[in-house]
Design an enzyme around this catalytic site. Structure first.
Site, PDB file in Angstrom:
ATOM      1  N   ASP A   1       4.799   9.137 -49.692  1.00  0.00           N
ATOM      2  CA  ASP A   1       3.840   9.496 -48.649  1.00  0.00           C
ATOM      3  C   ASP A   1       4.595  10.185 -47.521  1.00  0.00           C
ATOM      4  O   ASP A   1       5.596   9.654 -47.016  1.00  0.00           O
ATOM      5  CB  ASP A   1       3.154   8.230 -48.133  1.00  0.00           C
ATOM      6  CG  ASP A   1       1.984   8.518 -47.201  1.00  0.00           C
ATOM      7  OD1 ASP A   1       2.047   9.491 -46.429  1.00  0.00           O
ATOM      8  OD2 ASP A   1       1.006   7.747 -47.224  1.00  0.00           O
TER       9      ASP A   1
ATOM     10  N   GLU B   1      -1.358  23.212 -48.446  1.00  0.00           N
ATOM     11  CA  GLU B   1      -2.698  22.619 -48.510  1.00  0.00           C
ATOM     12  C   GLU B   1      -2.648  21.119 -48.794  1.00  0.00           C
ATOM     13  O   GLU B   1      -3.473  20.596 -49.553  1.00  0.00           O
ATOM     14  CB  GLU B   1      -3.558  23.359 -49.539  1.00  0.00           C
ATOM     15  CG  GLU B   1      -3.774  24.816 -49.190  1.00  0.00           C
ATOM     16  CD  GLU B   1      -4.534  25.610 -50.252  1.00  0.00           C
ATOM     17  OE1 GLU B   1      -5.255  24.985 -51.065  1.00  0.00           O
ATOM     18  OE2 GLU B   1      -4.391  26.846 -50.284  1.00  0.00           O
TER      19      GLU B   1
ATOM     20  N   HIS C   1      -5.013  16.150 -45.928  1.00  0.00           N
ATOM     21  CA  HIS C   1      -5.347  14.787 -46.365  1.00  0.00           C
ATOM     22  C   HIS C   1      -4.702  13.709 -45.491  1.00  0.00           C
ATOM     23  O   HIS C   1      -4.987  12.526 -45.685  1.00  0.00           O
ATOM     24  CB  HIS C   1      -4.886  14.566 -47.808  1.00  0.00           C
ATOM     25  CG  HIS C   1      -5.634  15.368 -48.814  1.00  0.00           C
ATOM     26  ND1 HIS C   1      -6.977  15.207 -49.060  1.00  0.00           N
ATOM     27  CD2 HIS C   1      -5.219  16.358 -49.647  1.00  0.00           C
ATOM     28  CE1 HIS C   1      -7.360  16.047 -50.006  1.00  0.00           C
ATOM     29  NE2 HIS C   1      -6.318  16.759 -50.372  1.00  0.00           N
TER      30      HIS C   1
END
Length: 280
Positions: free
Chosen positions: A121, A139, A143
């Site tokens: 992460d 891109e 999120h």
């Protein structure tokens, strides 16, 4: 934005479900395409590779440089970077399925010596300070609920003077009701954080130790993506619906058509440098 670590399970599930469907319909460069003008009749494969080439030129790594690929997907942009510049790429994704696919594709391309893919992460990177010469996020930051934390972590693992390149969809104020509705629908369906603006990105990068910030709005070059992607999915709708179900496929087609018509949704490419005078 929320300060907590993102719900990586939901994002991973999206890329292991509908994301796999889109890889079939669109191709393994699962990002926007770049068309020079209305007369440009390039294929999707050529247009998406052209966007990757633009990002490679902005990152400009030397041969052998260590590059962190934040949100590497199935590894297609990483392999294009390796082929173009002989960089050493470490790709991270929060999907074990994508780690496996990217690793397999690198092996098939004979690039296992220059690529590594792992589950991680960006808000809590498992790397030492000053580990990389460069990084890019294609891109993927959309999120992340705490982009500031992600950029702070990226700055930490970049060496002073290291280059960061970002490509991302953004909101372009002022937003009309339709643009807000489309952005809200994407956020709900695809586990997207709040869409940033160009000014917000500049502020976050500055606050987290980046300088020489170059923000380019290339919305007019990529806007064709929405309609073409919707057409590609619709053309194979029945086949793709058997993989992930008809509802998510139909929903995606409708949202992409609405997004393509919305002037409030834009696309930025950003290049910045970790302050050469900074210390971790």
């Amino acid at each position: 934005m929320a300060a907590e670590i993102s719900d990586v399970g939901n994002v991973a599930s999206f890329y292991e479900g509908l994301g796999q469907v889109l890889n079939i319909a669109w191709g393994e460069n699962l990002h926007y395409g770049y068309w020079e003008d209305d007369a440009d009749d390039s294929t999707v494969e050529a247009a998406t590779a052209r966007l990757t080439d633009l990002l490679i030129s902005l990152l400009d790594p030397a041969p052998g440089a260590g590059v962190l690929d934040i949100g590497c997907g199935v590894g297609k942009p990483a392999l294009q970077l390796v082929a173009a510049r002989k960089a050493r790429v470490t790709g991270i994704t929060i999907s074990d399925v994508e780690v496996k696919q990217a690793t397999q594709r690198a092996a098939e391309a004979g690039r296992s010596d220059l690529t590594t893919f792992r589950n991680a992460d960006v808000q809590d990177l498992p790397f030492d300070d000053d580990s990389f010469d460069g990084a890019w996020a294609v891109e993927s930051l959309l999120h992340v609920p705490d982009r500031g934390r992600a950029l702070a972590e990226t700055a930490r693992v970049l060496r002073p003077g290291g280059r960061l390149v970002i490509a991302d969809t953004v909101q372009r104020p002022p937003l009309d009701a339709e643009a807000r509705a489309v952005l809200d629908a994407f956020r709900t369906s695809y586990h997207v954080s709040a869409y940033a603006t160009a000014d917000e990105y500049r502020g976050l990068l500055t606050a987290n130790g980046f300088v020489d910030i170059d923000i380019r709005d290339i919305s007019d070059k990529v806007v064709r993506t929405g309609m073409i992607m919707a057409d590609a999915v619709e053309a194979r709708r029945d086949e793709l619906a058997r993989i992930d179900g008809p509802e998510p496929v139909d929903q995606y087609i409708g949202l992409m058509r609405r997004a393509a018509a919305s002037p409030g949704i834009g696309y930025l490419v950003i290049a910045a440098t970790r302050d050469p005078a900074s210390t971790s």
